[in-house]
Design an enzyme around this catalytic site. Structure first.
Site, mmCIF file in Angstrom:
data_model
loop_
_atom_site.group_PDB
_atom_site.id
_atom_site.type_symbol
_atom_site.label_atom_id
_atom_site.label_comp_id
_atom_site.label_asym_id
_atom_site.label_seq_id
_atom_site.Cartn_x
_atom_site.Cartn_y
_atom_site.Cartn_z
ATOM 1 N N HIS A 165 9.337 -3.668 3.303
ATOM 2 C CA HIS A 165 8.889 -3.878 1.914
ATOM 3 C C HIS A 165 10.083 -4.200 1.007
ATOM 4 C CE1 HIS A 165 5.648 -0.967 3.314
ATOM 5 N NE2 HIS A 165 4.938 -1.987 2.888
ATOM 6 N N GLN A 180 -10.247 -2.341 2.740
ATOM 7 C CA GLN A 180 -9.757 -3.031 3.935
ATOM 8 C C GLN A 180 -9.675 -2.117 5.166
ATOM 9 O OE1 GLN A 180 -5.938 -4.059 1.862
ATOM 10 N NE2 GLN A 180 -5.036 -3.787 3.886
ATOM 11 N N MET A 238 0.855 -1.198 0.000
ATOM 12 C CA MET A 238 0.000 0.000 0.000
ATOM 13 C C MET A 238 0.888 1.244 0.000
ATOM 14 S SD MET A 238 -3.391 -0.919 2.162
ATOM 15 C CE MET A 238 -2.726 -0.683 3.792
ATOM 16 N N GLY A 239 2.130 1.105 -0.474
ATOM 17 C CA GLY A 239 3.039 2.255 -0.511
ATOM 18 C C GLY A 239 3.583 2.564 0.874
HETATM 19 O O1 PAF Z 1 -0.106 -5.794 3.689
HETATM 20 C C1 PAF Z 1 -0.521 -4.877 2.957
HETATM 21 O O2 PAF Z 1 0.159 -3.889 2.699
HETATM 22 C C2 PAF Z 1 -1.923 -4.969 2.359
HETATM 23 O O3 PAF Z 1 -2.798 -5.584 3.245
HETATM 24 C C3 PAF Z 1 -1.942 -5.657 0.994
HETATM 25 C C4 PAF Z 1 -1.496 -7.102 1.072
HETATM 26 C C5 PAF Z 1 -1.053 -4.899 0.020
HETATM 27 C C6 PAF Z 1 -3.372 -5.655 0.430
HETATM 28 O O4 PAF Z 1 -3.870 -4.353 0.293
#
Ligand code: PAF
Length: 271
Positions: free
Chosen positions: A28, A52, A21-22
């Site tokens: 990441h 979500q 989600m950036g």
């Molecule tokens: O873990 C996240 O950043 C989010 O839940 C994901 C897996 C990108 C889904 O939006």
């Protein structure tokens, strides 16, 4: 995106997808590095998924820094960034939801109603759009990992779900995009979450096997810290998220910031 994936596949190149989600951080980038080592092509998706987030959650203030994210991804030499808009992801009339039963019932699923439906729906769509061989998720979101594993298996998605260990600050705090919300005192207090997991792992290695007593140790450690409010601590099975198990999972509020972390107590705590 699917057109590019089809071309890569026709050339015999394997594809790794890192959904994000950036607000990228070293956690990441560890997913990206792992994907790089295991695939010919690495695609990173950046999409802050409104589905979500609950109505009182932090969708509006969730950190966004596209220029910084783009630079980090360029330096990591990712092959493609998939950055759909909300309108592309959920065009008017889109009414399908993916709901994974059972594993989503408790803990994060109970604290954040419909959160996992949003995660499962968007992950299904990202996998459909990119058609990767492998998709990469961080262990920090342990229940999300259980949901995605179940989803991929139940829907025969033909993608390998790869789980990458949590990246931590030197004092043990798990990296999270939400750590930027913490003030200096809260940041210090937040150490107690990983400290509690470390203590539970040490107790397990000294012979403690009773999940009730292990849980009580975690709770006791966190109550020492006035800025930390424990939401839950449990020992669950990592695949089903049912009790009992050896995965210690914690959710706590530090000031207004909600943090989660976990550790398999049968293993030494890192660092
Ligand atoms: O873990 C996240 O950043 C989010 O839940 C994901 C897996 C990108 C889904 O939006």
């Amino acid at each position: 995106m699917l057109g590019a994936s089809r071309r890569w596949r026709a050339e015999g190149r394997s594809i790794g997808l890192v959904p994000t989600m950036g607000a990228l951080h070293a956690g990441h980038m560890r997913l990206v590095e792992t994907a790089r080592g295991e695939n010919d092509v690495v695609v990173v998706s950046l999409f802050i998924n409104p589905m979500q987030f609950g109505p009182n959650e932090d969708l509006d203030r969730y950190p966004r820094d596209w220029d910084r994210d783009a630079k980090m991804l360029q330096e990591a030499e990712v092959d493609a960034v998939y950055r759909p808009t909300a309108a592309e992801m959920y065009p008017p009339g889109a009414s399908t939801r993916v709901h994974v039963r059972g594993v989503t019932d408790g803990l994060e699923g109970a604290a954040r109603p419909r959160h996992f439906e949003g995660v499962a729906t968007v992950v299904t769509k990202l996998l459909a759009a990119v058609a990767p061989d492998r998709a990469y998720f961080g262990q920090k979101d342990a229940q999300q990992v259980a949901v995605v594993n179940r989803l991929a298996r139940d829907l025969d998605l033909g993608v390998e779900i790869r789980v990458v260990p949590t990246v931590r600050e030197p004092d043990g705090l798990a990296l999270s995009s939400r750590n930027v919300y913490l003030g200096p005192e809260e940041r210090k207090a937040a150490r107690s979450i990983s400290a509690a997991l470390r203590e539970a792992a040490a107790a397990y290695s000294s012979g403690e096997r009773d999940p009730v007593r292990l849980r009580a140790r975690i709770a006791a450690r966190l109550t020492l810290e006035p800025l930390v409010h424990l939401e839950y601590a449990e020992l669950v099975d990592p695949a089903t998220f049912q009790k009992p198990g050896t995965l210690a999972v914690i959710a706590a509020r530090v000031g207004k910031t909600r943090l989660i972390d976990n550790h398999d107590v049968t293993k030494p705590f890192p660092g």
